[in-house]
Motif scaffolding. Structure first.
Motif, PDB file in Angstrom:
ATOM      1  N   ALA A  99      40.841  45.638 136.077  1.00 57.89           N
ATOM      2  CA  ALA A  99      40.926  45.577 137.517  1.00 57.89           C
ATOM      3  C   ALA A  99      39.824  44.925 138.322  1.00 57.89           C
ATOM      4  O   ALA A  99      40.098  44.461 139.323  1.00 57.89           O
ATOM      5  N   LYS A 100      38.663  44.937 137.685  1.00 59.79           N
ATOM      6  CA  LYS A 100      37.370  44.047 138.494  1.00 59.79           C
ATOM      7  C   LYS A 100      37.813  42.637 138.895  1.00 59.79           C
ATOM      8  O   LYS A 100      37.522  42.541 140.062  1.00 59.79           O
ATOM      9  N   PRO A 101      38.221  41.663 138.227  1.00 64.57           N
ATOM     10  CA  PRO A 101      38.704  40.562 138.963  1.00 64.57           C
ATOM     11  C   PRO A 101      39.540  40.407 140.092  1.00 64.57           C
ATOM     12  O   PRO A 101      39.476  39.633 140.935  1.00 64.57           O
ATOM     13  N   VAL A 102      40.607  41.495 139.821  1.00 68.58           N
ATOM     14  CA  VAL A 102      41.614  41.400 140.925  1.00 68.58           C
ATOM     15  C   VAL A 102      40.867  41.983 142.208  1.00 68.58           C
ATOM     16  O   VAL A 102      41.185  41.383 143.389  1.00 68.58           O
ATOM     17  N   MET A 103      39.931  42.973 141.940  1.00 67.77           N
ATOM     18  CA  MET A 103      39.225  43.619 143.021  1.00 67.77           C
ATOM     19  C   MET A 103      38.441  42.248 143.753  1.00 67.77           C
ATOM     20  O   MET A 103      38.208  42.164 144.954  1.00 67.77           O
ATOM     21  N   SER A 104      37.536  41.696 142.891  1.00 68.95           N
ATOM     22  CA  SER A 104      37.002  40.536 143.405  1.00 68.95           C
ATOM     23  C   SER A 104      37.583  39.441 144.123  1.00 68.95           C
ATOM     24  O   SER A 104      37.057  38.873 145.116  1.00 68.95           O
ATOM     25  N   LEU A 105      38.823  39.221 143.554  1.00 70.84           N
ATOM     26  CA  LEU A 105      39.537  38.314 144.186  1.00 70.84           C
ATOM     27  C   LEU A 105      39.972  38.568 145.685  1.00 70.84           C
ATOM     28  O   LEU A 105      39.846  37.715 146.623  1.00 70.84           O
ATOM     29  N   ILE A 106      40.267  39.814 145.749  1.00 71.98           N
ATOM     30  CA  ILE A 106      40.683  40.489 147.251  1.00 71.98           C
ATOM     31  C   ILE A 106      39.198  40.308 148.237  1.00 71.98           C
ATOM     32  O   ILE A 106      39.543  39.826 149.226  1.00 71.98           O
ATOM     33  N   LEU A 107      38.416  40.720 147.397  1.00 68.48           N
ATOM     34  CA  LEU A 107      37.040  40.634 148.359  1.00 68.48           C
ATOM     35  C   LEU A 107      36.724  39.346 148.669  1.00 68.48           C
ATOM     36  O   LEU A 107      36.015  39.186 149.815  1.00 68.48           O
ATOM     37  N   LEU A 108      36.761  38.412 147.691  1.00 64.43           N
ATOM     38  CA  LEU A 108      36.300  37.118 147.886  1.00 64.43           C
ATOM     39  C   LEU A 108      37.363  36.538 149.186  1.00 64.43           C
ATOM     40  O   LEU A 108      36.641  35.707 150.168  1.00 64.43           O
ATOM     41  N   THR A 109      38.625  36.634 149.218  1.00 62.54           N
ATOM     42  CA  THR A 109      39.413  36.337 150.385  1.00 62.54           C
ATOM     43  C   THR A 109      38.858  36.940 151.748  1.00 62.54           C
ATOM     44  O   THR A 109      38.799  36.124 152.628  1.00 62.54           O
ATOM     45  N   LEU A 110      38.446  37.952 151.694  1.00 63.62           N
ATOM     46  CA  LEU A 110      37.987  38.710 152.889  1.00 63.62           C
ATOM     47  C   LEU A 110      36.745  37.944 153.180  1.00 63.62           C
ATOM     48  O   LEU A 110      36.451  37.733 154.330  1.00 63.62           O
ATOM     49  N   GLY A 111      35.897  37.761 152.109  1.00 65.92           N
ATOM     50  CA  GLY A 111      34.602  37.198 152.550  1.00 65.92           C
ATOM     51  C   GLY A 111      34.808  35.647 153.160  1.00 65.92           C
ATOM     52  O   GLY A 111      34.062  35.294 154.213  1.00 65.92           O
ATOM     53  N   VAL A 112      35.759  34.844 152.639  1.00 64.75           N
ATOM     54  CA  VAL A 112      35.721  33.488 153.197  1.00 64.75           C
ATOM     55  C   VAL A 112      36.432  33.856 154.600  1.00 64.75           C
ATOM     56  O   VAL A 112      35.814  32.906 155.572  1.00 64.75           O
ATOM     57  N   TYR A 113      37.169  34.610 154.822  1.00 61.53           N
ATOM     58  CA  TYR A 113      37.690  34.874 156.099  1.00 61.53           C
ATOM     59  C   TYR A 113      36.635  35.206 157.280  1.00 61.53           C
ATOM     60  O   TYR A 113      36.411  34.563 158.169  1.00 61.53           O
ATOM     61  N   ILE A 114      35.709  36.083 156.752  1.00 58.48           N
ATOM     62  CA  ILE A 114      34.659  36.505 157.870  1.00 58.48           C
ATOM     63  C   ILE A 114      33.488  35.349 157.940  1.00 58.48           C
ATOM     64  O   ILE A 114      33.296  35.216 159.145  1.00 58.48           O
ATOM     65  N   ARG A 247      30.809  35.055 141.777  1.00 59.81           N
ATOM     66  CA  ARG A 247      29.925  35.176 140.515  1.00 59.81           C
ATOM     67  C   ARG A 247      30.575  36.069 139.632  1.00 59.81           C
ATOM     68  O   ARG A 247      30.916  35.866 138.206  1.00 59.81           O
ATOM     69  N   THR A 248      31.481  37.256 140.222  1.00 58.17           N
ATOM     70  CA  THR A 248      32.188  38.247 139.237  1.00 58.17           C
ATOM     71  C   THR A 248      33.527  37.518 138.738  1.00 58.17           C
ATOM     72  O   THR A 248      33.424  37.718 137.567  1.00 58.17           O
ATOM     73  N   LEU A 249      34.114  36.847 139.325  1.00 66.35           N
ATOM     74  CA  LEU A 249      35.106  35.971 138.914  1.00 66.35           C
ATOM     75  C   LEU A 249      34.954  35.098 137.963  1.00 66.35           C
ATOM     76  O   LEU A 249      35.648  34.946 136.773  1.00 66.35           O
ATOM     77  N   LEU A 250      33.850  34.279 138.097  1.00 65.73           N
ATOM     78  CA  LEU A 250      33.299  33.248 137.145  1.00 65.73           C
ATOM     79  C   LEU A 250      33.104  33.943 135.678  1.00 65.73           C
ATOM     80  O   LEU A 250      33.040  33.282 134.641  1.00 65.73           O
ATOM     81  N   ARG A 251      32.500  35.014 135.839  1.00 70.31           N
ATOM     82  CA  ARG A 251      32.125  35.791 134.621  1.00 70.31           C
ATOM     83  C   ARG A 251      33.104  36.654 133.820  1.00 70.31           C
ATOM     84  O   ARG A 251      32.954  37.383 132.794  1.00 70.31           O
ATOM     85  N   SER A 252      34.244  36.720 134.624  1.00 75.19           N
ATOM     86  CA  SER A 252      35.457  37.557 134.160  1.00 75.19           C
ATOM     87  C   SER A 252      36.122  37.041 133.122  1.00 75.19           C
ATOM     88  O   SER A 252      36.048  35.762 132.691  1.00 75.19           O
ATOM     89  N   ASP A 253      37.012  37.919 132.301  1.00 70.04           N
ATOM     90  CA  ASP A 253      37.774  37.049 131.347  1.00 70.04           C
ATOM     91  C   ASP A 253      38.954  36.080 131.766  1.00 70.04           C
ATOM     92  O   ASP A 253      39.291  35.264 131.119  1.00 70.04           O
ATOM     93  N   TRP A 254      39.002  36.244 133.109  1.00 75.80           N
ATOM     94  CA  TRP A 254      40.164  35.307 133.584  1.00 75.80           C
ATOM     95  C   TRP A 254      39.431  33.765 133.270  1.00 75.80           C
ATOM     96  O   TRP A 254      40.144  32.851 132.979  1.00 75.80           O
ATOM     97  N   LEU A 255      38.389  33.578 133.778  1.00 74.16           N
ATOM     98  CA  LEU A 255      37.459  32.183 133.679  1.00 74.16           C
ATOM     99  C   LEU A 255      36.662  31.983 132.455  1.00 74.16           C
ATOM    100  O   LEU A 255      36.330  30.926 131.995  1.00 74.16           O
TER     101      LEU A 255
END
Length: 327
Positions: A99-114, A247-255
């Motif tokens: 679940a960590k990459p999914v959570m980080s993707l949501i937070l990354l989107t919010l961060g870009v918006y802010i 950073r979290t997404l880059l180190r996740s199993d996704w990437l």
């Protein structure tokens, strides 16, 4: 002894960032504990026990500097405590690597918006001061509390950008209210870990070291957030959200790019963009201040009551007034 001093310094730095930007104490501290081999549940439990003291000190400091909206604290903090207790007992039996990459993707989107919102347009003022509804705050608190307990940090990264994006609160009050309500979350998460794990794996000396550094930094951070301009503060918050979650997404199993040159280039590029965004916000803030000063000067020139200085008092006595005889 060297490790304890390092933990205290990390606690101080983490609370300085957390109290100023509304996030990062748990993430920073948990990352260090995991790096030295602590299991995820014990690391999160250690951090949350330390946060009971740091969030209390931070809340009192923010309250004294007028950075707290108590209605928001109550409406987001109580559901947050429930979510944190559930998350702590859940983490004791299950890791959340998927679940960590999914959570980080949501937070990354919010961060870009802010980051874009505050850098380009500044603080949204058309809704500033409007009340935040309970039907928004309660689910937010429940989700953020769960994320915080399971991830060793997350109350600020979830709560701060969500409240900033609403445009209904000043950034300093968002940060002060999130930091203050985190006390309830920390107590509930700690109780959940103690119920599920007991004291296994929790080093109370480490807890005290993290706590000491955080308590020292709390009043400094509360003073700092009151004096930072909202536009600059928003850009800073957005940038740290983007950098942390990228950073979290880059180190996740996704990437799976952790430790590679690609990771270094991506994070370096984000850091450069973040620094440029803050510089842009500083320039925009200075222009706004200059425009306000010119507008005030023009108003003073146009309004005779403002423009005309008060007549100076004549220190010389009039001829028909008695003059006191010297003693």
């Amino acid at each position: 002894m060297h490790k304890l001093v390092l933990l205290a310094v990390v606690g101080l730095a983490a609370q300085l960032v957390d109290g100023s930007l509304g996030m990062a104490y748990g993430v920073t501290s948990s990352t260090l504990l995991l790096a030295i081999g602590t299991n995820p549940a014990a690391a999160s439990a250690t951090v949350h026990l330390a946060e009971i003291g740091t969030t209390l000190a931070s809340g009192v400091s923010h309250w004294r500097f007028g950075n707290v909206d108590w209605r928001v604290v109550r409406r987001v903090g109580v559901p947050g405590a429930i979510g944190a207790f559930v998350g702590a007992t859940f983490l004791a039996n299950l890791a959340m690597d998927t679940a960590k990459p999914v959570m980080s993707l949501i937070l990354l989107t919010l961060g870009v918006y802010i980051l874009v919102r505050f850098t380009v347009k500044g603080l949204r003022k058309d809704r500033l001061g409007q009340p935040l509804r309970k039907r928004f705050l309660a689910p937010l608190g429940l989700f953020a509390g769960f994320v915080d307990a399971t991830g060793g940090g997350g109350w600020g990264p979830v709560g701060t950008p969500a409240l900033l994006a609403s445009g209904r609160m000043e950034p300093r009050k968002v940060i002060g209210s999130i930091d203050t309500s985190e006390f309830l979350v920390s107590v509930a998460a700690s109780l959940g870990f103690l119920v599920a794990l007991g004291s296994a794996g929790i080093d109370m000396v480490w807890v005290l070291a993290l706590l000491l550094g955080g308590v020292i930094a709390a009043p400094i951070a509360a003073w700092l957030v009151r004096h930072l301009p909202p536009r600059i503060l928003g850009s800073a918050v957005g940038g740290i959200i983007v950098l942390t979650n990228a950073r979290t997404l880059l180190r996740s199993d996704w990437l799976d790019l952790g430790g590679t040159a690609v990771e270094a280039w991506v994070l370096g590029g984000i850091a450069v963009i973040w620094a440029a965004a803050i510089a842009w916000s500083v320039r925009a803030y200075r222009r706004e201040q200059a425009d306000e000063a010119r507008a005030a000067a023009d108003l003073a020139t146009d309004d005779p009551a403002v423009a005309a200085p008060a007549p100076a008092q004549d220190a010389t006595p009039h001829l028909d007034e008695p003059v006191a005889a010297p003693r």
